[in-house]
Write a protein that holds these residues in place. Structure first.
Motif, PDB file in Angstrom:
ATOM      1  N   THR A  21       0.838  -1.201   0.000  1.00  0.00           N
ATOM      2  CA  THR A  21       0.000   0.000   0.000  1.00  0.00           C
ATOM      3  C   THR A  21       0.872   1.249   0.000  1.00  0.00           C
ATOM      4  O   THR A  21       0.608   2.205  -0.741  1.00  0.00           O
ATOM      5  CB  THR A  21      -0.953  -0.010   1.209  1.00  0.00           C
ATOM      6  OG1 THR A  21      -1.792  -1.174   1.121  1.00  0.00           O
ATOM      7  CG2 THR A  21      -1.818   1.242   1.253  1.00  0.00           C
ATOM      8  N   ARG A  38      -6.049  -0.244  -9.198  1.00  0.00           N
ATOM      9  CA  ARG A  38      -6.352  -0.556  -7.800  1.00  0.00           C
ATOM     10  C   ARG A  38      -7.843  -0.748  -7.620  1.00  0.00           C
ATOM     11  O   ARG A  38      -8.648  -0.093  -8.263  1.00  0.00           O
ATOM     12  CB  ARG A  38      -5.826   0.551  -6.896  1.00  0.00           C
ATOM     13  CG  ARG A  38      -4.296   0.627  -6.982  1.00  0.00           C
ATOM     14  CD  ARG A  38      -3.730   1.814  -6.295  1.00  0.00           C
ATOM     15  NE  ARG A  38      -3.735   1.623  -4.848  1.00  0.00           N
ATOM     16  CZ  ARG A  38      -3.200   2.491  -4.008  1.00  0.00           C
ATOM     17  NH1 ARG A  38      -2.627   3.592  -4.458  1.00  0.00           N
ATOM     18  NH2 ARG A  38      -3.237   2.265  -2.715  1.00  0.00           N
ATOM     19  N   SER A  42      -6.779  -3.619   0.120  1.00  0.00           N
ATOM     20  CA  SER A  42      -5.318  -3.634   0.204  1.00  0.00           C
ATOM     21  C   SER A  42      -4.734  -5.017  -0.048  1.00  0.00           C
ATOM     22  O   SER A  42      -3.659  -5.132  -0.665  1.00  0.00           O
ATOM     23  CB  SER A  42      -4.843  -3.081   1.545  1.00  0.00           C
ATOM     24  OG  SER A  42      -5.365  -3.839   2.609  1.00  0.00           O
ATOM     25  N   ASP A  45      -4.983  -5.559  -3.809  1.00  0.00           N
ATOM     26  CA  ASP A  45      -4.015  -4.688  -4.472  1.00  0.00           C
ATOM     27  C   ASP A  45      -2.599  -5.235  -4.299  1.00  0.00           C
ATOM     28  O   ASP A  45      -1.795  -5.200  -5.229  1.00  0.00           O
ATOM     29  CB  ASP A  45      -4.098  -3.261  -3.934  1.00  0.00           C
ATOM     30  CG  ASP A  45      -5.366  -2.533  -4.389  1.00  0.00           C
ATOM     31  OD1 ASP A  45      -6.042  -3.011  -5.322  1.00  0.00           O
ATOM     32  OD2 ASP A  45      -5.673  -1.481  -3.795  1.00  0.00           O
ATOM     33  N   ARG A  48      -2.208  -7.996  -6.731  1.00  0.00           N
ATOM     34  CA  ARG A  48      -2.045  -7.462  -8.095  1.00  0.00           C
ATOM     35  C   ARG A  48      -0.615  -6.967  -8.314  1.00  0.00           C
ATOM     36  O   ARG A  48      -0.018  -7.216  -9.356  1.00  0.00           O
ATOM     37  CB  ARG A  48      -3.020  -6.310  -8.346  1.00  0.00           C
ATOM     38  CG  ARG A  48      -4.411  -6.738  -8.668  1.00  0.00           C
ATOM     39  CD  ARG A  48      -5.250  -5.528  -9.097  1.00  0.00           C
ATOM     40  NE  ARG A  48      -6.643  -5.898  -9.015  1.00  0.00           N
ATOM     41  CZ  ARG A  48      -7.475  -5.567  -8.028  1.00  0.00           C
ATOM     42  NH1 ARG A  48      -7.057  -4.817  -7.033  1.00  0.00           N
ATOM     43  NH2 ARG A  48      -8.713  -5.982  -8.025  1.00  0.00           N
TER      44      ARG A  48
END
Length: 160
Positions: A21, A38, A42, A45, A48
């Protein structure tokens, strides 16, 4: 839980998510762009970013900074596991004769917030040399705005 999270103890995986993050927020804050698409979660993400098709790597703020993040592409390129990565001084990613130029780049990044278009030669844990091009290096801040290190991303490299 991802297959990657199985490689890291629970606390380390939670810290990895928090750091992801910080990487994403700091990149956006410094460059005005998003590093990945995004979704607001979190953990997703972080997954990813971990699976992005380009290198993302970072180090902390120690006197001799230690690598503290590498996505899957970075781990493969530097030929090391996540456990090995987080014990590696970031200076070891460059050959000894290129470390002074690397230090100048990091100092420039500290002053300017980020640098784009960087090119240089790096070396894997197993001694394999590669040239990176069009890299962006940026300063990372944590959730409280304190310096948390520096990161780099690039999508092009050539083995030498």
């Amino acid at each position: 839980m991802s297959s990657f999270s199985a490689e890291l103890p629970g606390d380390l995986w939670r810290n990895w998510i928090i750091h992801s993050t910080a990487l994403l927020n700091s990149y956006r804050d410094r460059t005005g762009r998003e590093l990945i698409e995004r979704g607001g979660d979190s953990k997703l993400d972080a997954e990813r970013l971990l699976g992005a098709p380009f290198v993302v790597v970072s180090h902390g703020v120690e006197a001799d900074p230690i690598l503290n993040y590498g996505n899957r592409v970075a781990l493969a390129l530097w030929e090391m596991s996540a456990a090995e990565l987080i014990r590696t001084p970031s200076r070891l990613t460059a050959e000894p004769m290129l470390r002074e130029a690397r230090e100048r780049l990091l100092a420039q990044t500290t002053r300017e917030g980020f640098v784009s278009g960087y090119e240089g030669v790096r070396i894997s844990a197993k001694g394999r040399r590669f040239h990176i091009s069009n890299a962006t290096i940026w300063n990372i801040t944590d959730g409280a705005g304190k310096p948390a290190g520096q990161a780099a991303t690039f999508a092009r490299w050539t083995f030498l």
